[in-house]
Design a protein around this motif. Sequence first.
Motif, mmCIF file in Angstrom:
data_model
loop_
_atom_site.group_PDB
_atom_site.id
_atom_site.type_symbol
_atom_site.label_atom_id
_atom_site.label_comp_id
_atom_site.label_asym_id
_atom_site.label_seq_id
_atom_site.Cartn_x
_atom_site.Cartn_y
_atom_site.Cartn_z
ATOM 1 N N LEU A 6 0.759 -1.160 0.075
ATOM 2 C CA LEU A 6 -0.118 -0.022 0.021
ATOM 3 C C LEU A 6 0.980 1.247 -0.078
ATOM 4 O O LEU A 6 1.935 1.006 0.561
ATOM 5 C CB LEU A 6 -0.800 0.209 1.210
ATOM 6 N N GLY A 7 0.325 2.515 -0.602
ATOM 7 C CA GLY A 7 0.955 3.467 -0.584
ATOM 8 C C GLY A 7 0.256 4.600 -1.349
ATOM 9 O O GLY A 7 -0.441 4.304 -2.389
ATOM 10 N N PRO A 8 0.499 5.707 -1.016
ATOM 11 C CA PRO A 8 -0.052 7.032 -1.800
ATOM 12 C C PRO A 8 0.456 7.088 -3.126
ATOM 13 O O PRO A 8 1.736 6.511 -3.195
ATOM 14 C CB PRO A 8 -0.055 8.061 -0.915
ATOM 15 N N ASN A 9 0.002 7.816 -3.972
ATOM 16 C CA ASN A 9 0.504 7.857 -5.328
ATOM 17 C C ASN A 9 1.735 8.561 -5.225
ATOM 18 O O ASN A 9 2.026 9.509 -4.346
ATOM 19 C CB ASN A 9 -0.421 8.855 -6.154
ATOM 20 N N GLY A 10 2.886 8.146 -5.807
ATOM 21 C CA GLY A 10 4.316 8.674 -5.970
ATOM 22 C C GLY A 10 5.087 8.232 -4.667
ATOM 23 O O GLY A 10 6.144 8.635 -4.520
ATOM 24 N N ALA A 11 4.317 7.139 -3.790
ATOM 25 C CA ALA A 11 5.164 6.684 -2.810
ATOM 26 C C ALA A 11 6.703 5.626 -3.174
ATOM 27 O O ALA A 11 7.356 5.600 -2.608
ATOM 28 C CB ALA A 11 4.294 5.856 -1.708
ATOM 29 N N GLY A 12 6.372 5.336 -4.566
ATOM 30 C CA GLY A 12 7.283 4.358 -5.027
ATOM 31 C C GLY A 12 6.964 2.975 -5.162
ATOM 32 O O GLY A 12 7.812 2.077 -5.332
ATOM 33 N N LYS A 13 5.825 2.568 -5.160
ATOM 34 C CA LYS A 13 5.357 1.235 -5.293
ATOM 35 C C LYS A 13 5.565 0.770 -6.619
ATOM 36 O O LYS A 13 6.223 -0.324 -6.633
ATOM 37 C CB LYS A 13 3.645 1.234 -5.268
ATOM 38 N N THR A 14 5.257 1.270 -7.791
ATOM 39 C CA THR A 14 5.558 0.850 -9.076
ATOM 40 C C THR A 14 7.051 0.853 -9.353
ATOM 41 O O THR A 14 7.754 -0.196 -9.890
ATOM 42 C CB THR A 14 4.988 1.797 -10.207
ATOM 43 N N VAL A 180 0.127 -6.867 5.095
ATOM 44 C CA VAL A 180 0.197 -5.518 4.596
ATOM 45 C C VAL A 180 1.594 -4.881 4.669
ATOM 46 O O VAL A 180 1.963 -4.821 5.834
ATOM 47 C CB VAL A 180 -0.948 -4.640 4.816
ATOM 48 N N GLY A 181 2.095 -4.227 3.736
ATOM 49 C CA GLY A 181 3.213 -3.221 3.898
ATOM 50 C C GLY A 181 2.847 -1.954 3.547
ATOM 51 O O GLY A 181 2.029 -1.761 2.235
ATOM 52 N N VAL A 182 3.249 -0.809 4.214
ATOM 53 C CA VAL A 182 2.725 0.555 3.873
ATOM 54 C C VAL A 182 4.226 1.306 3.516
ATOM 55 O O VAL A 182 4.945 1.461 4.173
ATOM 56 C CB VAL A 182 1.975 1.027 4.746
ATOM 57 N N LEU A 183 3.742 1.824 2.243
ATOM 58 C CA LEU A 183 5.178 2.517 1.545
ATOM 59 C C LEU A 183 4.886 3.868 1.687
ATOM 60 O O LEU A 183 3.725 4.405 1.272
ATOM 61 C CB LEU A 183 5.271 1.922 0.303
ATOM 62 N N ALA A 184 5.698 4.948 1.936
ATOM 63 C CA ALA A 184 5.733 6.147 2.110
ATOM 64 C C ALA A 184 6.711 6.730 1.795
ATOM 65 O O ALA A 184 7.817 6.578 2.381
ATOM 66 C CB ALA A 184 5.112 6.784 3.305
#
Lengths: 287, 265
Positions: A6-14, A180-184
């Motif tokens: 999980l992460g907001p847009n621009g967090a670096g998921k992709t 769940v992993g949360v990326l920010a």
Amino acid sequence: MLYGFLGPNGAGKTTTIRMVLGLVFPNGGEVELLGRPVFGPSGEREAALRKVGALVEEPGFWRYLSGRKNLEYFARAAGPAEDRSARLARVDEVLRRVDLQEAAGKRVKAYSQGMRQRLGIALALLGDPRILVLDEPTNGLDPQGMREVRTLLRSLADDGTTVFVSSHLLAEVEAMCDEVGVLAHGRLVAEGPPSKLRAASERLRIEVDDLARARAVLGGIRGVVSDGDAPASGPGTIRVRLADGVGPAAVNAALVSGGVAVSALAPEHDSLEDVFVSLVQGEDAPR
Amino acid sequence: MYVVELRKTLRRPRTWVLVGLLAAFAILPVAVLAISGGGNGGGPTFFDLIRETGLAAPLAVMLFIQPVVLPLGVSLLAGEAIALEASGGTLRYLLVRPVGRVRLVVTKYAAVMTLLLAAMAWVLAVAMVAGGIAYGLHPLPTLSGATLGTGTALGRIAAAGLYLVTQVAGLAAIGLFCSTLTESAIGAGAITLLVSIASQILDALSQVAVIHPYLPSHEWLAFADLFRSPVAWTGIEHGLWLALGYTVVFVGLSLLAFTRKDVTS
């Protein structure tokens, strides 16, 4: 296992997913996939990638070819002969799993967005992967399609495939994932089962006739922490956090015996969304 | 991957449109002569020879396509080689399939050259059939006055076609390199075409004669030397070295660029 990323847009998921797959290069550090270095010898990376199925952002196909031909050509495009024939032999099966067997002969050009997305999942499944990396797999699907995909991913995970799903849909991740992993800002800020992430925010909402008296009573119970400042007196609502071992019933009993009339008492917890927002904001704060 | 590339091309509707257009182009010189009733001679080298023998038709076509059509085709094919996969979203799925990056570049280049060779063979064959039907496949007079028997002439024509394809191998490598740098197939193709045009313009300006021997297009026309007797090898030999040089350098640069590229398409 089904892992939600999980992460907001621009967090670096992709970007993280692309790096794991060897598509973009890191400035530093190492990436290991199935025990093999991704940025070491190309043979190591390729051996690992053969056991990985991926959907990165949108699916990509040769639009003038049919769905089936696309899968066949990807199957033939690389790998040792036995790997190619194993993939070719699975074409029908993966088309059936994503319910595309009827449209398989149509050109991808004529597919709807949801059909392309399902074909993308079919492609990811083609190599019978040990790890399935899916970037927003339910994008463009209708509710029925979303549910089918979730069921499919669940059954794959139950069969022993590690499914790694990135999503911005918290409800989806909450309902589906084991972990769940949360990326920010490119950093993993929290990791754990969804229930554990949520448990951190469990509260008790209490409606009373006299806030001041209630506050005094609650202040005397160990393990109870009031949330915020309530007005000094009169009827109203108080929210408290309970430490382990303190039950709502004990709180109720204490209030009643302290002369407070309790009209409602209910457990309340933040949605994963609130947890998520607070985690991401927490990461923002020092900036 | 190589076989997949060729199969993909065969299944692409555009391929067959181009096959038709190329055939129309190949018939053009013969058709012009036939419709005009032959006229009273004149025209470019080989062109007026067609009335004597249809064997001159493929040579006239080679002359016609050499300045624009050939470089345009090369630029189109080479420019889209990797850029089109990038913009279509298929590049990342090929790479995670996994197709190695070196393999992808080399295969793409091999496929482009194969298609160019096939296109050249097709154009020459169509021109020859058209010329043969209209004027017969009689012995071919060479540029130096001698005559080549039909069999020898066919061999020389095939060699000339092959030579012209080697001559655009360098341009194709330049196109491939451009294609690794961008997601725009048209952009990569346009730059490649510009390189070719610039090379031809510079080659025509005597003020820069000193760089002429190094221009990629300098020896394209040397295929005509195969139709002298004896064959004048100097230009052809120089052309082959030039093509080899440009090919090695730009395929090398393509590999260098692509193996380091962040694929974010």
